[in-house]
Design an enzyme around this catalytic site. Structure first.
Site, PDB file in Angstrom:
ATOM      1  N   CYS A  89       0.860  -1.494   0.044  1.00 18.39           N
ATOM      2  CA  CYS A  89      -0.268   0.293   0.248  1.00 18.39           C
ATOM      3  C   CYS A  89       0.863   1.348   0.490  1.00 18.39           C
ATOM      4  O   CYS A  89       1.870   1.126   0.553  1.00 18.39           O
ATOM      5  CB  CYS A  89      -1.260  -0.014   1.293  1.00 18.39           C
ATOM      6  SG  CYS A  89      -1.623   1.385   1.166  1.00 18.39           S
ATOM      7  N   HIS A 131      -8.645  -3.335  -3.211  1.00 19.57           N
ATOM      8  CA  HIS A 131      -7.630  -2.876  -2.100  1.00 19.57           C
ATOM      9  C   HIS A 131      -8.540  -1.931  -2.301  1.00 19.57           C
ATOM     10  O   HIS A 131      -8.092  -0.193  -0.359  1.00 19.57           O
ATOM     11  CB  HIS A 131      -6.728  -2.887  -2.401  1.00 19.57           C
ATOM     12  CG  HIS A 131      -5.420  -2.444  -1.575  1.00 19.57           C
ATOM     13  ND1 HIS A 131      -4.430  -2.969  -0.370  1.00 19.57           N
ATOM     14  CD2 HIS A 131      -4.737  -0.647  -1.513  1.00 19.57           C
ATOM     15  CE1 HIS A 131      -4.212  -2.341   0.103  1.00 19.57           C
ATOM     16  NE2 HIS A 131      -3.937  -0.739  -0.406  1.00 19.57           N
ATOM     17  N   GLU A 132      -8.103  -0.836  -3.184  1.00 18.62           N
ATOM     18  CA  GLU A 132      -8.912   0.604  -3.110  1.00 18.62           C
ATOM     19  C   GLU A 132      -9.858   1.375  -2.387  1.00 18.62           C
ATOM     20  O   GLU A 132     -10.377   2.037  -2.007  1.00 18.62           O
ATOM     21  CB  GLU A 132      -9.162   1.535  -4.818  1.00 18.62           C
ATOM     22  CG  GLU A 132      -6.969   0.715  -5.145  1.00 18.62           C
ATOM     23  CD  GLU A 132      -6.398   1.398  -3.732  1.00 18.62           C
ATOM     24  OE1 GLU A 132      -6.476   2.554  -3.732  1.00 18.62           O
ATOM     25  OE2 GLU A 132      -5.020   1.760  -4.332  1.00 18.62           O
ATOM     26  N   HIS A 135     -10.009   1.049   0.985  1.00 20.08           N
ATOM     27  CA  HIS A 135      -9.562   2.493   1.927  1.00 20.08           C
ATOM     28  C   HIS A 135     -11.143   3.354   2.135  1.00 20.08           C
ATOM     29  O   HIS A 135     -11.350   4.237   2.643  1.00 20.08           O
ATOM     30  CB  HIS A 135      -9.115   3.139   0.764  1.00 20.08           C
ATOM     31  CG  HIS A 135      -7.409   2.425   1.356  1.00 20.08           C
ATOM     32  ND1 HIS A 135      -6.877   2.701   1.761  1.00 20.08           N
ATOM     33  CD2 HIS A 135      -6.736   1.872   0.143  1.00 20.08           C
ATOM     34  CE1 HIS A 135      -5.242   2.485   2.041  1.00 20.08           C
ATOM     35  NE2 HIS A 135      -4.911   1.633   0.155  1.00 20.08           N
TER      36      HIS A 135
END
Length: 151
Positions: A89, A131-132, A135
């Site tokens: 990351c 993954h994004e 966030h």
């Protein structure tokens, strides 16, 4: 403009906050997207979310084979399979962790021109998208590998 990428745990307060949906694609949003592109292109990373530059908006960019795709208000509508992947990351430099992710995802999103689109991808693209989107919810699995002073 290249922006500073926030890091965990230094910028924990914002990085663990939930992002809000984009209501309108106006000049402010277009400028934010350009800042995200500039920032992503200044790194070796393959994805970035707006929260990583301090903006709690549901916007992320993914870079695959040198091509950048902008996803606004993305929502995973379907998944298939499971894979383990070692990921890093930008907000946790030099740290990686192995995570379980869907092998393929279907995502509804809006592009930077306001058009509704669907993305159906597997492999690395699928991993980056998941993954994004983590966030947006105020978390990243890589953060689990970082021990804070309070622990």
């Amino acid at each position: 403009m290249i922006k500073e990428i926030l890091t965990y745990p230094t910028d924990k307060d914002i990085l663990t906050s939930k992002s809000i949906e984009v209501e309108e694609i106006n000049d402010e949003i277009k400028n934010l997207i350009q800042d995200l592109k500039d920032t992503l292109n200044s790194t070796a990373g393959c994805g970035i979310s707006a929260v990583q530059i301090g903006e709690l908006k549901r916007i992320c960019l993914i870079k695959i084979n040198g091509q950048i795709k902008t996803l606004i208000n993305p929502v995973i509508t379907k998944t298939r399979g499971e894979v383990e992947f070692k990921e890093g990351c930008l907000s946790a430099p030099d740290i990686t962790t192995t995570t379980k992710r869907a092998q393929k995802v279907w995502v509804d999103y809006i592009d930077e021109n306001g058009r509704k689109k669907e993305l159906a991808e597997g492999g690395l693209c699928s991993i980056i998208v998941q993954h994004e989107l983590d966030h947006f919810e105020g978390w990243c699995e890589v953060f689990n590998e970082i021990k804070t002073e309070k622990e």
